[in-house]
Design a protein around this motif. Structure first.
Motif, PDB file in Angstrom:
ATOM      1  N   THR A 294       0.845  -1.188   0.000  1.00  0.00           N
ATOM      2  CA  THR A 294       0.000   0.000   0.000  1.00  0.00           C
ATOM      3  C   THR A 294       0.888   1.248   0.000  1.00  0.00           C
ATOM      4  O   THR A 294       2.087   1.191   0.305  1.00  0.00           O
ATOM      5  CB  THR A 294      -0.902   0.045   1.240  1.00  0.00           C
ATOM      6  OG1 THR A 294      -0.064   0.122   2.404  1.00  0.00           O
ATOM      7  CG2 THR A 294      -1.776  -1.197   1.326  1.00  0.00           C
ATOM      8  N   VAL A 295       0.274   2.374  -0.301  1.00  0.00           N
ATOM      9  CA  VAL A 295       1.001   3.646  -0.254  1.00  0.00           C
ATOM     10  C   VAL A 295       1.519   3.895   1.155  1.00  0.00           C
ATOM     11  O   VAL A 295       2.672   4.324   1.350  1.00  0.00           O
ATOM     12  CB  VAL A 295       0.089   4.798  -0.718  1.00  0.00           C
ATOM     13  CG1 VAL A 295       0.741   6.142  -0.428  1.00  0.00           C
ATOM     14  CG2 VAL A 295      -0.241   4.659  -2.193  1.00  0.00           C
ATOM     15  N   ALA A 296       0.679   3.606   2.152  1.00  0.00           N
ATOM     16  CA  ALA A 296       1.076   3.848   3.540  1.00  0.00           C
ATOM     17  C   ALA A 296       2.277   2.994   3.932  1.00  0.00           C
ATOM     18  O   ALA A 296       3.212   3.477   4.584  1.00  0.00           O
ATOM     19  CB  ALA A 296      -0.102   3.567   4.471  1.00  0.00           C
ATOM     20  N   ALA A 297       2.270   1.730   3.529  1.00  0.00           N
ATOM     21  CA  ALA A 297       3.388   0.841   3.876  1.00  0.00           C
ATOM     22  C   ALA A 297       4.679   1.294   3.215  1.00  0.00           C
ATOM     23  O   ALA A 297       5.750   1.282   3.833  1.00  0.00           O
ATOM     24  CB  ALA A 297       3.049  -0.594   3.468  1.00  0.00           C
ATOM     25  N   LEU A 298       4.590   1.704   1.949  1.00  0.00           N
ATOM     26  CA  LEU A 298       5.774   2.184   1.237  1.00  0.00           C
ATOM     27  C   LEU A 298       6.322   3.450   1.887  1.00  0.00           C
ATOM     28  O   LEU A 298       7.536   3.603   2.056  1.00  0.00           O
ATOM     29  CB  LEU A 298       5.435   2.443  -0.231  1.00  0.00           C
ATOM     30  CG  LEU A 298       5.241   1.207  -1.102  1.00  0.00           C
ATOM     31  CD1 LEU A 298       4.568   1.582  -2.418  1.00  0.00           C
ATOM     32  CD2 LEU A 298       6.588   0.532  -1.365  1.00  0.00           C
ATOM     33  N   ALA A 299       5.428   4.355   2.246  1.00  0.00           N
ATOM     34  CA  ALA A 299       5.854   5.604   2.869  1.00  0.00           C
ATOM     35  C   ALA A 299       6.581   5.342   4.181  1.00  0.00           C
ATOM     36  O   ALA A 299       7.621   5.963   4.471  1.00  0.00           O
ATOM     37  CB  ALA A 299       4.645   6.506   3.094  1.00  0.00           C
ATOM     38  N   GLU A 300       6.071   4.402   4.956  1.00  0.00           N
ATOM     39  CA  GLU A 300       6.698   4.087   6.243  1.00  0.00           C
ATOM     40  C   GLU A 300       8.059   3.432   6.044  1.00  0.00           C
ATOM     41  O   GLU A 300       9.025   3.781   6.734  1.00  0.00           O
ATOM     42  CB  GLU A 300       5.777   3.153   7.044  1.00  0.00           C
ATOM     43  CG  GLU A 300       6.316   2.822   8.438  1.00  0.00           C
ATOM     44  CD  GLU A 300       5.364   1.953   9.241  1.00  0.00           C
ATOM     45  OE1 GLU A 300       5.749   1.538  10.346  1.00  0.00           O
ATOM     46  OE2 GLU A 300       4.247   1.692   8.746  1.00  0.00           O
ATOM     47  N   ARG A 301       8.151   2.495   5.101  1.00  0.00           N
ATOM     48  CA  ARG A 301       9.418   1.796   4.884  1.00  0.00           C
ATOM     49  C   ARG A 301      10.500   2.721   4.335  1.00  0.00           C
ATOM     50  O   ARG A 301      11.685   2.589   4.676  1.00  0.00           O
ATOM     51  CB  ARG A 301       9.220   0.629   3.908  1.00  0.00           C
ATOM     52  CG  ARG A 301       8.527  -0.583   4.502  1.00  0.00           C
ATOM     53  CD  ARG A 301       8.786  -1.827   3.688  1.00  0.00           C
ATOM     54  NE  ARG A 301       8.269  -1.752   2.326  1.00  0.00           N
ATOM     55  CZ  ARG A 301       7.088  -2.232   1.925  1.00  0.00           C
ATOM     56  NH1 ARG A 301       6.293  -2.823   2.810  1.00  0.00           N
ATOM     57  NH2 ARG A 301       6.711  -2.138   0.676  1.00  0.00           N
ATOM     58  N   LEU A 302      10.113   3.652   3.487  1.00  0.00           N
ATOM     59  CA  LEU A 302      11.086   4.484   2.785  1.00  0.00           C
ATOM     60  C   LEU A 302      11.307   5.847   3.428  1.00  0.00           C
ATOM     61  O   LEU A 302      12.173   6.609   2.991  1.00  0.00           O
ATOM     62  CB  LEU A 302      10.641   4.676   1.332  1.00  0.00           C
ATOM     63  CG  LEU A 302      10.535   3.390   0.519  1.00  0.00           C
ATOM     64  CD1 LEU A 302       9.921   3.677  -0.851  1.00  0.00           C
ATOM     65  CD2 LEU A 302      11.908   2.737   0.351  1.00  0.00           C
ATOM     66  N   GLY A 303      10.515   6.153   4.439  1.00  0.00           N
ATOM     67  CA  GLY A 303      10.666   7.449   5.101  1.00  0.00           C
ATOM     68  C   GLY A 303      10.235   8.607   4.226  1.00  0.00           C
ATOM     69  O   GLY A 303      10.830   9.696   4.266  1.00  0.00           O
TER      70      GLY A 303
END
Length: 262
Positions: free
Chosen positions: A44-53
């Motif tokens: 998800t967009v949220a998961a990617l944002a969290e992983r990549l900062g």
């Protein structure tokens, strides 16, 4: 003090440098987004944002570009067990094209298979037979394209047909003929070890175009482009006649060898 020309050059150059730097940064971040999806699966967009900062807005912007380039695709998230209320979250997954952009072991697999054929099925001639059979299977589409073209456009027609298969081919005029240039070779790494692949390709080009052709360079050999010279019809006929005459002279010399002059 700078003159007017220097001042203008600086004013013009700075935004261009900033733009180039921005584009490089965007490409780097998009590669990170795609790599994260490769490593962790559909995300998800949220998961990617969290992983990549990154912010979710930044992730969406990069995903839009990756979707446009057919690197990733959006799909509904699979839900296992009882579904909660509301629409399933949207996740982004790599396409086949996106997976191919990352390192694959296909080259090693192909080289191992050809090595096995050489060891078990008759040496290098078995590899050559495989290469010819592989090209023969592809040649049907190439032949159709060539036969549908005017004689003077056949090299160009072959180039377009090769491009469909990923060879990025072009045709250009050359002294007393044409050059068929392949700017990409999908099997270059394997052909480094097994030149029979290049040799079979040259044979097929000759058969399709109905004339002798000459391979001048190959990517597998370290050249920048695979280049094949295709002589014009008149020059091809002349070369064929010279070859026949040489063969006849050789035969005549052999038949009179050892005889005393009359």
């Amino acid at each position: 003090m700078k003159n007017v020309g220097e001042a203008r050059g600086t004013a013009k150059g700075a935004p261009q440098e900033e733009l180039a730097a921005g584009l490089r940064s965007d490409r780097s971040t998009r590669n990170r987004v795609a790599r994260s999806i490769l490593d962790h699966g559909p995300s998800t967009v949220a998961a990617l944002a969290e992983r990549l900062g990154l912010t979710q807005a930044a992730v969406r912007r990069h995903l839009d570009a990756l979707v446009s380039d057919d690197v990733v695709e959006a799909r509904e998230q699979r839900v296992y067990g009882a579904r909660t209320r509301g629409r399933p979250a949207k996740v982004f997954a790599l396409t086949d094209c996106g997976r191919d952009a990352f390192d694959q072991s296909y080259d090693k697999l192909a080289a191992d298979a050809l090595r096995w054929i050489a060891e078990r099925e008759g040496g290098q001639e078995a590899v050559a037979a495989f290469a010819r059979a592989r090209l023969a299977a592809q040649a049907g589409a190439y032949r159709e394209a060539i036969e549908a073209a005017a004689p003077e456009e056949r090299t160009e027609a072959l180039a377009k047909a090769l491009s469909v298969d990923g060879y990025a081919a072009t045709a250009r005029s050359a002294p007393v003929g044409e050059q068929l240039c392949q700017h990409h070779c999908p099997v270059a790494h394997v052909a480094e070890q097994f030149p029979q692949l290049c040799e079979a390709e040259t044979e097929v080009f000759s058969q399709l175009l109905g004339t002798h052709v000459q391979r001048l360079a190959t990517i597998a050999h370290g050249d920048g482009v695979c280049t094949t010279f295709i002589p014009k019809a008149a020059h091809a006929a002349q070369a064929s006649q010279i070859s026949q005459n040489d063969q006849q002279d050789h035969t005549a010399s052999a038949s009179t060898a050892g005889r005393n002059p009359a």
